[in-house]
Design an enzyme around this catalytic site. Sequence first.
Site, PDB file in Angstrom:
ATOM      1  CE  LYS A   1      80.986 -28.930  82.022  1.00 30.36           C
ATOM      2  NZ  LYS A   1      82.558 -29.400  81.733  1.00 30.36           N
TER       3      LYS A   1
ATOM      4  CB  SER B   1      81.595 -32.249  79.561  1.00 33.13           C
ATOM      5  OG  SER B   1      82.584 -31.991  80.138  1.00 33.13           O
TER       6      SER B   1
ATOM      7  CB  SER C   1      85.673 -30.928  79.670  1.00 34.48           C
ATOM      8  OG  SER C   1      84.971 -32.308  79.935  1.00 34.48           O
TER       9      SER C   1
HETATM   10  N1  GLN Z   1      86.445 -35.921  77.128  1.00 33.60           N
HETATM   11  C1  GLN Z   1      86.687 -36.098  77.509  1.00 33.60           C
HETATM   12  C2  GLN Z   1      86.157 -37.443  78.387  1.00 33.60           C
HETATM   13  O1  GLN Z   1      84.916 -37.202  78.009  1.00 33.60           O
HETATM   14  C3  GLN Z   1      87.357 -34.937  78.959  1.00 33.60           C
HETATM   15  C4  GLN Z   1      86.128 -34.617  79.973  1.00 33.60           C
HETATM   16  C5  GLN Z   1      85.786 -34.398  81.012  1.00 33.60           C
HETATM   17  O2  GLN Z   1      87.425 -33.247  80.520  1.00 33.60           O
HETATM   18  N2  GLN Z   1      85.450 -33.914  81.636  1.00 33.60           N
HETATM   19  O3  GLN Z   1      86.526 -37.795  79.927  1.00 33.60           O
END
Ligand code: GLN
Length: 471
Positions: A59, A134, A158
């Site tokens: 990532k 994400s 994410s």
């Molecule tokens: N959807 C969550 C957010 O937008 C999770 C994001 C993540 O785990 N980086 O914060």
Amino acid sequence: MSVDPWKGILKDTQRHSAYLRYFEEWEARIGSFLEYRLSQDDPSDSGRLPLGGVPFGVKDNIAVEGYHCTCGSKILKDFTSPYSATAVNRLKAAGAVPVGKCNLDEFGMGSSTDNSALKKTHNPWDVSRVAGGSSGGSAAAVAAGLVPFALGSDTGGSVRQPAAFCGVYGLKPTYGAVSRYGLVAYASSLEVVGVLADTVDTARRVFDVIKGQDELDQSSALYPGLSRDRGGNPGAAPPAASTARIAVVEGLEGLSPEVEETYRSSIDFYKAAGCEIQPVSLPSLDYAVAAYYTIATAEASANLARYTGIRYGYRDTGAVTMEEMVRSSRTKGFGDEVKLRILLGTYVLRSGFQDQYYGRAQKIRTAIRNDFDRVFAAADLLLMPVFPVQAFPHGDTSLDQFQQKLADKFTVAANLAGIPALSFPTAPRNGLPVGMQLLGPVFSEQRLFAAAEIHEKSLGGIPRPHGFRSV
Ligand code: GLN
């Protein structure tokens, strides 16, 4: 497939050129990588190493020396990392080869990867749909078979949610079990480097390599050999997966029919396998999203203060004073969702109002931890859906940014409590994957793998998207 068939794929000329073709065909359709280099040689003695010659994706908020580290943001678009994250270094030492950087929602903020400022990523099962987020690039790359695993980060779901959307395994380890050194900070008290993998076996082997204390991350923990309780005392040996006591949550609302049916059939599966099913209630879950977004935005507002255009990253050269330069570099460099969260975080932390927002969120965090402690006093594992719906179409019409946040309900709780969770694929419905997750007490990763594995065996082959070939 486990990681073994991938060994030496970058070195074996014939296999490599077939791999290259396959990779590029798929990549043109799904856009999972922001940058990749498939030509490098794997280490010469890689055959003897546990992950020798196995390619993997990373990532793009996790540092790999010599590669960009954009975080999906315009503000870091031209930034190249001078060093590698500890998790990446450990994988390299085990023989694995990073082949590229995967797309993500800007700074990890989002659930679709559509918040990337740099590229669109599509779901390999249906390119009109999102890959989730994400870590959407990491999930799509594994689902399409471009790499057997990829690193992601999980702050509030994410790793698990894109894994569920793309039909792969997604491990969010115990907080501190994997070093965060080299992970670009979004919300430091919640996040952890995790693994997206094609099989349970791959996830387990990768986790085995990356876990453990690191002197470069003060919050990293010594990983116990046996399961231990929260106080660090040795606990009982892990229960056999097929006789585990599995808690299930009663009265969950707002699930799509597909996710609800899958939740029921997964409960039935574990019951039939010999597990003891324990219905429980998790009252604090209703407040988890509010607490998560208060804490995550508060931490983000502090963590993202470093992007000023002064030492690195995008700089607006048109400005005259330094203050103007900082303001306009940030205004032009950050996307809307990131700005929204910086503003929200600044708002909840402003002086005189901490008790009203941040303090309350911390109390909810404690209540969530207590709820999980109560559940795990009587059960070995907890089974929950990952997300209320399957992969949704691109664009804001199906699930807007606010609805996406509400839908994080089932994933954020594990981050608030610091416990591990593993998202696993089940039989697809309407041609799209559905993911469920198993949660356990801190350091119970092996238990999660074992329970997911009995389900994996029952699938008789993990479902893959149309056009998937084993490399
Ligand atoms: N959807 C969550 C957010 O937008 C999770 C994001 C993540 O785990 N980086 O914060």
